[in-house]
Design a protein around this motif. Structure first.
Motif, PDB file in Angstrom:
ATOM      1  N   LEU A 148       0.817  -1.211   0.000  1.00  0.00           N
ATOM      2  CA  LEU A 148       0.000   0.000   0.000  1.00  0.00           C
ATOM      3  C   LEU A 148       0.851   1.261   0.000  1.00  0.00           C
ATOM      4  O   LEU A 148       0.518   2.238  -0.647  1.00  0.00           O
ATOM      5  N   THR A 149       1.917   1.276   0.762  1.00  0.00           N
ATOM      6  CA  THR A 149       2.769   2.462   0.811  1.00  0.00           C
ATOM      7  C   THR A 149       4.091   2.104   1.462  1.00  0.00           C
ATOM      8  O   THR A 149       4.226   1.075   2.123  1.00  0.00           O
ATOM      9  N   ARG A 150       5.065   2.934   1.267  1.00  0.00           N
ATOM     10  CA  ARG A 150       6.375   2.781   1.905  1.00  0.00           C
ATOM     11  C   ARG A 150       7.041   4.142   2.044  1.00  0.00           C
ATOM     12  O   ARG A 150       6.735   5.077   1.289  1.00  0.00           O
ATOM     13  N   ALA A 151       7.921   4.268   2.980  1.00  0.00           N
ATOM     14  CA  ALA A 151       8.701   5.493   3.159  1.00  0.00           C
ATOM     15  C   ALA A 151       9.911   5.168   4.024  1.00  0.00           C
ATOM     16  O   ALA A 151       9.973   4.118   4.668  1.00  0.00           O
ATOM     17  N   GLY A 152      10.876   6.068   4.004  1.00  0.00           N
ATOM     18  CA  GLY A 152      12.055   5.855   4.831  1.00  0.00           C
ATOM     19  C   GLY A 152      12.682   7.167   5.235  1.00  0.00           C
ATOM     20  O   GLY A 152      12.411   8.211   4.632  1.00  0.00           O
ATOM     21  N   TRP A 153      13.517   7.118   6.260  1.00  0.00           N
ATOM     22  CA  TRP A 153      14.128   8.316   6.796  1.00  0.00           C
ATOM     23  C   TRP A 153      15.561   8.030   7.226  1.00  0.00           C
ATOM     24  O   TRP A 153      15.861   6.930   7.702  1.00  0.00           O
ATOM     25  N   VAL A 154      16.418   9.017   7.065  1.00  0.00           N
ATOM     26  CA  VAL A 154      17.787   8.939   7.574  1.00  0.00           C
ATOM     27  C   VAL A 154      17.880   9.865   8.779  1.00  0.00           C
ATOM     28  O   VAL A 154      17.572  11.052   8.668  1.00  0.00           O
ATOM     29  N   VAL A 155      18.267   9.329   9.923  1.00  0.00           N
ATOM     30  CA  VAL A 155      18.215  10.099  11.164  1.00  0.00           C
ATOM     31  C   VAL A 155      19.503   9.943  11.948  1.00  0.00           C
ATOM     32  O   VAL A 155      20.247   8.963  11.803  1.00  0.00           O
ATOM     33  N   GLN A 156      19.743  10.923  12.799  1.00  0.00           N
ATOM     34  CA  GLN A 156      20.797  10.766  13.792  1.00  0.00           C
ATOM     35  C   GLN A 156      20.346   9.707  14.798  1.00  0.00           C
ATOM     36  O   GLN A 156      19.151   9.524  15.032  1.00  0.00           O
ATOM     37  N   PRO A 157      21.287   8.987  15.431  1.00  0.00           N
ATOM     38  CA  PRO A 157      20.890   7.938  16.376  1.00  0.00           C
ATOM     39  C   PRO A 157      19.930   8.418  17.460  1.00  0.00           C
ATOM     40  O   PRO A 157      19.021   7.698  17.857  1.00  0.00           O
ATOM     41  N   ALA A 158      20.105   9.649  17.928  1.00  0.00           N
ATOM     42  CA  ALA A 158      19.257  10.161  19.010  1.00  0.00           C
ATOM     43  C   ALA A 158      17.802  10.317  18.570  1.00  0.00           C
ATOM     44  O   ALA A 158      16.905  10.426  19.415  1.00  0.00           O
ATOM     45  N   ASP A 159      17.562  10.353  17.265  1.00  0.00           N
ATOM     46  CA  ASP A 159      16.208  10.591  16.759  1.00  0.00           C
ATOM     47  C   ASP A 159      15.528   9.318  16.268  1.00  0.00           C
ATOM     48  O   ASP A 159      14.559   9.398  15.504  1.00  0.00           O
ATOM     49  N   TRP A 160      15.978   8.168  16.703  1.00  0.00           N
ATOM     50  CA  TRP A 160      15.410   6.924  16.177  1.00  0.00           C
ATOM     51  C   TRP A 160      13.924   6.783  16.508  1.00  0.00           C
ATOM     52  O   TRP A 160      13.156   6.245  15.706  1.00  0.00           O
ATOM     53  N   ARG A 161      13.494   7.287  17.680  1.00  0.00           N
ATOM     54  CA  ARG A 161      12.078   7.184  18.032  1.00  0.00           C
ATOM     55  C   ARG A 161      11.219   8.019  17.090  1.00  0.00           C
ATOM     56  O   ARG A 161      10.077   7.663  16.797  1.00  0.00           O
ATOM     57  N   ARG A 162      11.748   9.143  16.606  1.00  0.00           N
ATOM     58  CA  ARG A 162      10.967   9.958  15.665  1.00  0.00           C
ATOM     59  C   ARG A 162      10.741   9.200  14.371  1.00  0.00           C
ATOM     60  O   ARG A 162       9.678   9.326  13.749  1.00  0.00           O
TER      61      ARG A 162
END
Length: 463
Positions: free
Chosen positions: A159-173
């Motif tokens: 149905l859908t997909r997405a992804g994000w590149v984050v700093q380790p501290a922002d993994w919960r976001r």
């Protein structure tokens, strides 16, 4: 907190057979809402009519990783982090009245290759209607790439997909963004998980309580104190752009309204008076602050520019007028007043004109808060007990959402579907805690806080 450190990953196309072929696009800014990344097609729907929705069975197995690596986000490595990511998504999506999720601790763990090639037969055998899978990879630069996929198990389709590149501290976001993606795709509603809550943290005995301004994530994680408890903090509210919090400070018998700048950690005085002053609220455009002030025994609602200046008096009826809350378009204000002899809710134009009572259903009406959708007003209905209720802006459609001894001070989720409030325990302790309930009134849960908590204020979805 701004989110410059979270960057959108190039949306994966349906023809990509393996996530290993995906290249992060570090220069691409993340859209302000994950819902904006949702692809067309698949399921559509609305939860405006709560009675029409049947809970969807969601399977949320542990996220996968391409290889085990150490990461500052989890001392046990990326495999353990993958499990924690899926647990956050599971906890977000349960208890909101829409889904019937099964979490990663009760499901088999897919392999990394399964993430883009799910074993639909296995999930059909487990009764799943929808499947949420994902992965996490640790890059050489220390950043994490988190992918999120939603599949229709019965149709065997993505149905859908997405992804994000984050700093380790922002993994919960990144996990909350995944939850928002799934929630918006399946419900047709705006997201709300990637947001924060300001509240009053309470410690000490009932007759000597210390009240500090604090903030936390929408699920209660990442708690942080803002003030040190030297003064008593009350009634915080996030600014519409998330950059500031307005709150009331009480010290040495003087009440002051401050605006705290989240980025700089500095605060500035908006108004100070020898008269009791309380209940500050932002206008939707962030330019004006409402507050109430008692002068010679009469309490009225005033407005003042956010940068300070001469207050404008909006009410002048004998009695106590307090608790103003703007409609989403800024044209009207709902407030409470005892001008009729009992505490009731009223609506007026933003300039103070056309004041009229809207609550006529018995009992008292207090702490009204206009929904961000504009269609409802949440308030404290006092009929013996204090209960959280909603009504239309004209005062019709009264509906109770809670039924406890003392629930009060409702605040809305950014999408206007969940109401948060605080509950005071009956007995000598007087301990308070933050709870939330959806508009059906059936899904109620307590948010974990490190100390007692009151006066929650739910901010908008993070930029």
């Amino acid at each position: 907190m701004t989110f410059k450190t979270i960057i959108a990953l190039t949306l994966l196309t349906a023809s990509v057979p393996s996530v290993a072929q995906v290249a992060p696009a570090d220069s691409t800014p993340l859209p302000s809402s994950a819902a904006g990344q949702v692809e067309d097609g698949g399921l559509t729907g609305s939860v405006t009519d709560e009675n029409a929705w049947e809970d969807l069975a969601l399977a949320i197995p542990s996220f996968a990783t391409d290889r085990e690596q150490p990461t500052p986000a989890n001392s046990a490595g990326t495999g353990a982090l993958a499990l924690e990511l899926s647990r956050v998504v599971y906890n977000d999506l349960k208890n909101n009245g829409l889904f019937r999720p099964t979490g990663p601790d009760a499901l088999p763990k897919p392999s990394y290759g399964d993430i883009t090639n799910p074993q639909f037969g296995t999930w059909r055998g487990r009764g799943a209607e929808m499947l949420v899978q994902g992965f996490v990879r640790a890059g050489a630069d220390g950043k994490l790439t988190v992918g999120c996929y939603l599949y229709d198990v019965q149709l065997g389709d993505e149905l859908t997909r997405a992804g994000w590149v984050v700093q380790p501290a922002d993994w919960r976001r990144a996990a909350h963004k995944c939850s928002d993606l799934v929630y918006s795709r399946l419900s047709g509603e705006s997201p709300f998980f990637d947001s924060k809550i300001a509240y009053i943290a309470e410690t000490g005995p009932k007759d000597h309580r210390v009240k500090r301004l604090a903030i936390m994530d929408s699920d209660g994680a990442n708690h942080r104190f803002i003030t040190n408890g030297q003064s008593t903090a009350l009634t915080p509210r996030y600014s519409p752009d998330y950059s500031q919090i307005v709150y009331l400070s009480y010290l040495n018998d003087r009440m002051r309204i401050y605006v705290y700048d989240i980025g700089s950690g500095q605060q500035r005085l908006v108004t100070e008076s020898g008269n009791p002053t309380f209940a500050p609220r932002w206008s939707p455009d962030g330019r004006t602050i409402l507050y109430s002030m008692a002068v010679n025994g009469n309490t009225d609602i005033y407005s003042v520019p956010v940068g300070g200046g001469t207050p404008r008096r909006l009410t002048d009826a004998p009695g106590i007028d307090v608790g103003g809350s703007y409609s989403p378009d800024g044209s009207r204000i709902v407030f409470e007043s005892d001008r009729s002899g009992t505490q009731q809710c009223y609506v007026m134009d933003a300039n103070g004109a056309n004041q009229r009572r809207i609550s006529f259903f018995g009992g008292r009406c207090a702490t009204p808060e206009w929904s961000p959708r504009g269609d409802l007003i949440a308030f404290t209905h006092i009929v013996g007990n204090f209960r959280i209720a909603v009504m239309t802006p004209s005062g019709g459609g009264l509906r109770h959402l809670t039924n406890s001894w003392q629930d009060e001070a409702p605040t809305w989720s950014p999408n206007g579907r969940i109401v948060q409030f605080f509950r005071t325990a009956q007995g000598t302790s007087g301990d308070s805690s933050i709870w939330q309930v959806d508009l059906t009134g059936r899904n109620e849960r307590r948010l974990k806080t490190p100390v007692g908590a009151s006066d929650p204020a739910w901010g908008p979805v993070l930029p």
